[in-house]
Write a protein that holds these residues in place. Structure first.
Motif, PDB file in Angstrom:
ATOM      1  N   ILE A 293     -60.589  10.011  75.326  1.00  0.00           N
ATOM      2  CA  ILE A 293     -61.580  10.714  74.493  1.00  0.00           C
ATOM      3  C   ILE A 293     -61.382  12.225  74.578  1.00  0.00           C
ATOM      4  O   ILE A 293     -61.450  12.950  73.570  1.00  0.00           O
ATOM      5  CB  ILE A 293     -63.006  10.311  74.923  1.00  0.00           C
ATOM      6  N   ALA A 294     -61.109  12.732  75.813  1.00  0.00           N
ATOM      7  CA  ALA A 294     -60.893  14.180  76.016  1.00  0.00           C
ATOM      8  C   ALA A 294     -59.667  14.658  75.239  1.00  0.00           C
ATOM      9  O   ALA A 294     -59.669  15.758  74.645  1.00  0.00           O
ATOM     10  CB  ALA A 294     -60.728  14.477  77.504  1.00  0.00           C
ATOM     11  N   ALA A 295     -58.622  13.834  75.226  1.00  0.00           N
ATOM     12  CA  ALA A 295     -57.395  14.197  74.492  1.00  0.00           C
ATOM     13  C   ALA A 295     -57.665  14.260  72.994  1.00  0.00           C
ATOM     14  O   ALA A 295     -57.162  15.157  72.300  1.00  0.00           O
ATOM     15  CB  ALA A 295     -56.296  13.180  74.803  1.00  0.00           C
ATOM     16  N   VAL A 296     -58.455  13.304  72.506  1.00  0.00           N
ATOM     17  CA  VAL A 296     -58.792  13.305  71.074  1.00  0.00           C
ATOM     18  C   VAL A 296     -59.595  14.560  70.717  1.00  0.00           C
ATOM     19  O   VAL A 296     -59.341  15.211  69.697  1.00  0.00           O
ATOM     20  CB  VAL A 296     -59.586  12.032  70.710  1.00  0.00           C
ATOM     21  N   LYS A 297     -60.579  14.908  71.583  1.00  0.00           N
ATOM     22  CA  LYS A 297     -61.402  16.105  71.339  1.00  0.00           C
ATOM     23  C   LYS A 297     -60.547  17.379  71.354  1.00  0.00           C
ATOM     24  O   LYS A 297     -60.725  18.280  70.533  1.00  0.00           O
ATOM     25  CB  LYS A 297     -62.511  16.204  72.401  1.00  0.00           C
ATOM     26  N   ALA A 298     -59.597  17.460  72.310  1.00  0.00           N
ATOM     27  CA  ALA A 298     -58.725  18.622  72.428  1.00  0.00           C
ATOM     28  C   ALA A 298     -57.853  18.790  71.179  1.00  0.00           C
ATOM     29  O   ALA A 298     -57.640  19.905  70.695  1.00  0.00           O
ATOM     30  CB  ALA A 298     -57.845  18.504  73.675  1.00  0.00           C
ATOM     31  N   ALA A 299     -57.383  17.643  70.688  1.00  0.00           N
ATOM     32  CA  ALA A 299     -56.540  17.680  69.476  1.00  0.00           C
ATOM     33  C   ALA A 299     -57.352  18.175  68.284  1.00  0.00           C
ATOM     34  O   ALA A 299     -56.858  18.975  67.460  1.00  0.00           O
ATOM     35  CB  ALA A 299     -55.959  16.296  69.215  1.00  0.00           C
ATOM     36  N   LYS A 300     -58.593  17.688  68.173  1.00  0.00           N
ATOM     37  CA  LYS A 300     -59.469  18.107  67.075  1.00  0.00           C
ATOM     38  C   LYS A 300     -59.770  19.620  67.163  1.00  0.00           C
ATOM     39  O   LYS A 300     -59.780  20.331  66.153  1.00  0.00           O
ATOM     40  CB  LYS A 300     -60.777  17.312  67.109  1.00  0.00           C
ATOM     41  N   LEU A 301     -60.034  20.071  68.418  1.00  0.00           N
ATOM     42  CA  LEU A 301     -60.348  21.490  68.626  1.00  0.00           C
ATOM     43  C   LEU A 301     -59.150  22.378  68.258  1.00  0.00           C
ATOM     44  O   LEU A 301     -59.289  23.425  67.608  1.00  0.00           O
ATOM     45  CB  LEU A 301     -60.758  21.723  70.075  1.00  0.00           C
ATOM     46  N   LYS A 302     -57.959  21.939  68.650  1.00  0.00           N
ATOM     47  CA  LYS A 302     -56.745  22.702  68.339  1.00  0.00           C
ATOM     48  C   LYS A 302     -56.533  22.801  66.831  1.00  0.00           C
ATOM     49  O   LYS A 302     -56.209  23.875  66.289  1.00  0.00           O
ATOM     50  CB  LYS A 302     -55.540  22.006  68.999  1.00  0.00           C
ATOM     51  N   ALA A 303     -56.773  21.659  66.137  1.00  0.00           N
ATOM     52  CA  ALA A 303     -56.602  21.637  64.680  1.00  0.00           C
ATOM     53  C   ALA A 303     -57.633  22.537  64.006  1.00  0.00           C
ATOM     54  O   ALA A 303     -57.341  23.248  63.030  1.00  0.00           O
ATOM     55  CB  ALA A 303     -56.723  20.195  64.172  1.00  0.00           C
ATOM     56  N   ALA A 304     -58.877  22.532  64.532  1.00  0.00           N
ATOM     57  CA  ALA A 304     -59.953  23.345  63.955  1.00  0.00           C
ATOM     58  C   ALA A 304     -59.661  24.833  64.136  1.00  0.00           C
ATOM     59  O   ALA A 304     -59.921  25.657  63.241  1.00  0.00           O
ATOM     60  CB  ALA A 304     -61.289  22.966  64.594  1.00  0.00           C
ATOM     61  N   ARG A 305     -59.123  25.213  65.296  1.00  0.00           N
ATOM     62  CA  ARG A 305     -58.784  26.623  65.548  1.00  0.00           C
ATOM     63  C   ARG A 305     -57.672  27.087  64.606  1.00  0.00           C
ATOM     64  O   ARG A 305     -57.706  28.208  64.079  1.00  0.00           O
ATOM     65  CB  ARG A 305     -58.365  26.790  67.000  1.00  0.00           C
ATOM     66  N   ALA A 306     -56.688  26.227  64.405  1.00  0.00           N
ATOM     67  CA  ALA A 306     -55.576  26.580  63.503  1.00  0.00           C
ATOM     68  C   ALA A 306     -56.081  26.758  62.080  1.00  0.00           C
ATOM     69  O   ALA A 306     -55.686  27.706  61.374  1.00  0.00           O
ATOM     70  CB  ALA A 306     -54.501  25.490  63.558  1.00  0.00           C
ATOM     71  N   ALA A 307     -56.997  25.865  61.663  1.00  0.00           N
ATOM     72  CA  ALA A 307     -57.544  25.946  60.306  1.00  0.00           C
ATOM     73  C   ALA A 307     -58.394  27.194  60.149  1.00  0.00           C
ATOM     74  O   ALA A 307     -58.367  27.861  59.108  1.00  0.00           O
ATOM     75  CB  ALA A 307     -58.378  24.690  60.024  1.00  0.00           C
ATOM     76  N   ALA A 308     -59.180  27.558  61.187  1.00  0.00           N
ATOM     77  CA  ALA A 308     -60.038  28.740  61.136  1.00  0.00           C
ATOM     78  C   ALA A 308     -59.199  30.022  61.046  1.00  0.00           C
ATOM     79  O   ALA A 308     -59.560  30.986  60.368  1.00  0.00           O
ATOM     80  CB  ALA A 308     -60.947  28.787  62.356  1.00  0.00           C
ATOM     81  N   ALA A 309     -58.059  30.031  61.762  1.00  0.00           N
ATOM     82  CA  ALA A 309     -57.187  31.207  61.734  1.00  0.00           C
ATOM     83  C   ALA A 309     -56.606  31.432  60.347  1.00  0.00           C
ATOM     84  O   ALA A 309     -56.390  32.573  59.919  1.00  0.00           O
ATOM     85  CB  ALA A 309     -56.060  31.023  62.758  1.00  0.00           C
ATOM     86  N   LYS A 310     -56.355  30.357  59.614  1.00  0.00           N
ATOM     87  CA  LYS A 310     -55.759  30.461  58.277  1.00  0.00           C
ATOM     88  C   LYS A 310     -56.798  30.809  57.211  1.00  0.00           C
ATOM     89  O   LYS A 310     -56.561  31.626  56.324  1.00  0.00           O
ATOM     90  CB  LYS A 310     -55.085  29.147  57.903  1.00  0.00           C
ATOM     91  N   THR A 311     -57.973  30.135  57.305  1.00  0.00           N
ATOM     92  CA  THR A 311     -58.967  30.243  56.226  1.00  0.00           C
ATOM     93  C   THR A 311     -60.098  31.196  56.552  1.00  0.00           C
ATOM     94  O   THR A 311     -60.830  31.638  55.659  1.00  0.00           O
ATOM     95  CB  THR A 311     -59.567  28.862  55.913  1.00  0.00           C
ATOM     96  N   GLY A 312     -60.309  31.444  57.844  1.00  0.00           N
ATOM     97  CA  GLY A 312     -61.422  32.294  58.237  1.00  0.00           C
ATOM     98  C   GLY A 312     -62.743  31.549  58.282  1.00  0.00           C
ATOM     99  O   GLY A 312     -63.785  32.132  58.567  1.00  0.00           O
ATOM    100  N   ASN A 313     -62.720  30.255  58.012  1.00  0.00           N
ATOM    101  CA  ASN A 313     -63.933  29.410  58.045  1.00  0.00           C
ATOM    102  C   ASN A 313     -64.169  28.967  59.484  1.00  0.00           C
ATOM    103  O   ASN A 313     -63.406  28.177  60.039  1.00  0.00           O
ATOM    104  CB  ASN A 313     -63.756  28.203  57.121  1.00  0.00           C
TER     105      ASN A 313
END
Length: 429
Positions: A245-265
């Motif tokens: 579960i922790a690995a899944v959450k970490a993957a989601k968090l990493k993806a969200a940070r990458a998306a925020a850096a690109k879009t600013g959302n």
């Protein structure tokens, strides 16, 4: 269902029960004859004699029920015979009247005159039909009388058979009462002997309690080991699940940070960070023995067979029941039941499971079998045919019963975890 059919079923059930009781009595008597070579009186002999007396009393009760059923059948058949005789008398009288009428009008000329004296063609036709029907009715009545006579003869035969059977039952009852009286006299002598040697029996019980305590300690230790192993597996499984579960959450968090850096959302990022910060609520089962789906299913199946589990031996009598027992001033507790069976009887697993331990103590084997969250224990075996870790199936032979104090006896237990259960509530009646 009529009364006769109900009696037939009830009578059959009583006969089967009486035969089963007699088989148990015969088995106990056979073992008593073998044990008689041992001049020293034992607790097992006292228990077996008490059990035999109880079975003999049960058999007399069954015979009384058989006699009551027969009395009801005899009364019913007596009334039937009387009714049939009355009906037969009435039928014969009616038939005799018809025959007299037919005799007076047997002349063909009289019949023709009876027809031709009709006032109309319709009346003549009806008189012809009347004569035909009268002839047919007379024949039917004759057949009916023959049928009633046959029924009466059959009922008289049944009644005679029932009376003979009752006479036989009365004699059997008298014989059983005499045997019961002899056994009670023997019981009185044994109890008198027991009271004189009570000190010796207290020592025997103390020795027995010591041996049983050691066996029970091994059983509890084995179950505790199973629980500890199951607990370790459950904890390891829970940790593995938490890591996943922790690995899944970490993957989601990493993806969200990458998306925020690109879009600013940053809205999706905040949600992912909140989820990652939430601690896992996964928990382990408190009942570690049924933590896995396989063990939980097996445990549930064992529970669903409560009251219908097969006996651990194919035939026998319970000579010592579950719970606390008093022998004179001494007391002891039986965590199972003692089943006296025939010499060399095969011991069977009562349900599917896995052998947890096989051990030899004091020259006798005992087997512990795991059924999910339940265990069955088989003590006092002279030999075994399974080993620890073996999978067993219902009624599979696992060993041979040994003699205990000169009598072939199996000590059988059922436990839920470490807690003893009354086996009589689980095995078939």
């Amino acid at each position: 269902m009529n009364a006769s059919a109900a009696f037939s079923q009830s009578s059959y059930a009583l006969k089967k029960k009486k035969q089963a009781l007699q088989r148990e009595i015969n088995l106990l008597q056979k073992n008593a004859n073998l044990a008689a070579r041992n001049k020293r009186l034992t607790i097992s002999q006292i228990n077996a004699l008490n059990t035999k007396i109880g079975l003999m009393q049960d058999k007399i009760t069954v015979i009384n029920s058989e006699m009551k059923n027969l009395d009801n059948q005899i009364t019913e058949n007596t009334h039937t015979v009387q009714n049939l005789k009355g009906q037969l008398g009435e039928l014969k009288a009616s038939y005799a009247g018809m025959m007299r009428f037919a005799q007076r009008n047997k002349n063909s000329y009289d019949k023709m005159m009876f027809i031709f004296s009709s006032s109309s063609f319709n009346q003549a036709y009806k008189r012809i039909k009347y004569l035909q029907q009268f002839g047919e009715y007379r024949k039917k009545q004759a057949d009916y009388i023959l049928g009633k006579q046959k029924d009466l003869k059959y009922k008289i035969v049944i009644l005679d058979k029932s009376l003979k059977e009752k006479t036989s039952l009365v004699q059997e009852q008298e014989q059983e009462k005499n045997k019961l009286g002899e056994s009670k006299s023997q019981q009185s002598v044994i109890l008198n002997k027991f009271s004189k040697q009570e000190k010796q029996y207290r020592q025997d019980i103390a020795t027995r309690k010591k041996k049983q305590a050691q066996l029970d300690q091994q059983i509890r230790a084995a179950i505790a080991r199973d629980i500890a192993i199951a607990k370790q597996k459950a904890i390891a499984a829970a940790k593995a699940e938490a890591a996943r579960i922790a690995a899944v959450k970490a993957a989601k968090l990493k993806a969200a940070r990458a998306a925020a850096a690109k879009t600013g959302n940053t809205k999706a990022l905040a949600a992912a960070e909140k989820e990652a910060a939430t601690e896992s609520t996964a928990s382990t089962s408190t009942n570690y023995l049924t933590a896995t789906p396989k063990s939980a299913k097996l445990s549930s199946a064992f529970e669903s067979n409560r009251g219908s589990l097969p006996w651990p031996v194919s035939s026998g009598s319970i000579t010592e029941r579950f719970g606390r027992h008093m022998e004179g001033q001494a007391s002891y507790t039986n965590d199972g039941v003692n089943i006296e069976t025939s010499a060399g009887a095969m011991v069977r697993a009562v349900f599917n499971g896995t052998v947890s331990i096989v051990n030899n103590q004091y020259g006798r084997y005992f087997i512990l079998i795991k059924h999910g969250g339940y265990y069955t224990v088989y003590q006092n075996l002279s030999s075994v045919s399974v080993g620890a870790g073996d999978a067993v199936t219902t009624k599979q032979a696992i060993g041979v019963v040994a003699n205990d104090e000169g009598r072939p006896q199996l000590q059988f237990q059922i436990r839920r975890g470490t807690v003893p259960q009354n086996p009589e509530a689980w095995i078939a009646k």
